[in-house]
Design an enzyme around this catalytic site. Structure first.
Site, PDB file in Angstrom:
ATOM      1  NE  ARG A  17      -3.257   0.506   3.251  1.00 29.62           N
ATOM      2  CZ  ARG A  17      -2.684   1.749   3.925  1.00 29.62           C
ATOM      3  NH1 ARG A  17      -2.638   2.467   3.921  1.00 29.62           N
ATOM      4  NH2 ARG A  17      -1.967   1.393   5.216  1.00 29.62           N
ATOM      5  CE  LYS A  18       6.018   0.393   3.041  1.00 25.45           C
ATOM      6  NZ  LYS A  18       7.632   0.638   3.444  1.00 25.45           N
ATOM      7  CB  THR A  19      -0.105   2.865  -3.175  1.00 17.88           C
ATOM      8  OG1 THR A  19      -1.279   3.967  -3.007  1.00 17.88           O
ATOM      9  CG2 THR A  19       0.320   1.804  -3.828  1.00 17.88           C
TER      10      THR A  19
ATOM     11  CG  HIS B 103       4.370  -0.709  -5.489  1.00 15.57           C
ATOM     12  ND1 HIS B 103       3.910   0.905  -5.098  1.00 15.57           N
ATOM     13  CD2 HIS B 103       3.871  -1.615  -5.494  1.00 15.57           C
ATOM     14  CE1 HIS B 103       4.222   0.602  -3.992  1.00 15.57           C
ATOM     15  NE2 HIS B 103       3.840  -0.771  -3.940  1.00 15.57           N
TER      16      HIS B 103
END
Length: 312
Positions: free
Chosen positions: A141-143, A297
């Site tokens: 979730r490190k987006t 990502h």
């Protein structure tokens, strides 16, 4: 791999179109001086792929130009791997040249970034498969705020698992959740002893299951076998071995699978913390079900694209 089961664009929520409208407005919030110079001439632009990588982000690229009244003809499919040292004519955009140029940078930025993520995910997954590992490679979730749907989409096109999309998608209890739950209602100044954190995990898992019900899985981040056993015993669906050494992972994962075998507890072992394409193979072993990493990502490169306009 989700792409093998259908068109990934069918996964996208309706709000991605609003996001694209916002991005177009951000890029031209007032007067379009370049558009004034071009006028209303009709034309077309060739989308050229100029570097090696996997094409991803087609629905977002399409939507940018759809909102501007342009049409697109794709000559390659999403997921196609572009060769190195070759310029590939990927698509043709048709419409008023002013509108093509208005959407050019937004569309190319999205496509380049999404394709870079898909390429990185595919590369790392291929390296793990070459080692014989059959588990799941997942993102985290490190987006980027506001850009998550594009990044998660790129992960899917690259063949990896997007993991959870937001805080409502599975319950992940990290160390801070367990600490806060353990100390909730404690006397002023009281704090849970680090050595007794395992004793606090069942309370946190019970609270998560009470809130999420039968439909929401619970994952617990653990730092030791004691904490992992506490989480599994409390009914956690996934235990995440966080920042273990490669050898520590192998020992812990094997011990957990063997010690809980036949005891009526079904769970997955996830490994996370500092994993990259260079070191992930050291953590991949038969008893590890999931490797999760932000490296597929976050801080990835791009695939280089350009648009070349010509008048009709």
């Amino acid at each position: 791999m989700a792409a093998s089961h259908g068109d990934l664009r069918h996964l996208l929520p309706g709000n991605y179109k609003r996001q694209i409208a916002d991005w177009l407005e951000e890029d031209c919030p007032s007067l379009d001086y370049g558009g004034f110079v071009v006028g209303e001439s009709e034309g077309e632009a060739r989308l050229l792929g100029k570097s090696q990588g996997i094409i991803a982000g087609v629905p977002f690229f399409d939507e940018v130009f759809s909102q501007l009244g342009c049409s697109i003809e794709w000559h390659v499919k999403e997921g196609t791997r572009l060769p190195a040292n070759t310029i590939t004519h990927c698509a043709t955009v048709r419409g008023p040249v002013r509108k093509i140029l208005l959407g050019e940078r937004v569309a190319l930025n999205i496509l380049a970034r999404c394709s870079g993520i898909a390429s990185k995910a595919s590369s790392m997954l291929s390296a793990l498969r070459a080692q014989g590992w059959t588990g799941i490679l997942a993102g985290t979730r490190k987006t980027t705020p506001g850009f998550r749907v594009v990044e998660k989409y790129g992960i899917l096109v690259g063949g990896a698992d997007p993991h959870r999309h937001d805080l409502s998608h599975m319950t992940m209890l990290k160390d801070n959740h367990v600490w806060a739950c353990a100390n909730n209602g404690a006397a002023a100044g009281g704090k849970t002893n680090p050595e007794s954190i395992a004793a606090a995990i069942p309370k946190a898992v019970a609270a998560a299951k009470a809130a999420g019900g039968f439909a929401t899985k619970v994952e617990v981040e653990v730092r030791s076998l004691e904490e992992a056993d506490a989480a599994i015993g409390a009914g956690a669906d996934v235990v995440m071995l966080d920042n273990f050494t490669p050898e520590g992972v192998r020992v812990a994962a094997k011990t957990l699978k063997e010690s809980w075998k036949g005891k009526g507890r079904s769970f997955l072992v996830e490994v996370s913390g500092g994993l990259t394409e260079e070191n992930a193979a050291a953590y991949a072993c038969p008893d590890v079900d999931i490797l999760s990493t932000s490296s597929i990502h976050q801080g990835t490169g791009i695939v280089d694209f350009s648009l070349k306009v010509s008048l009709r």
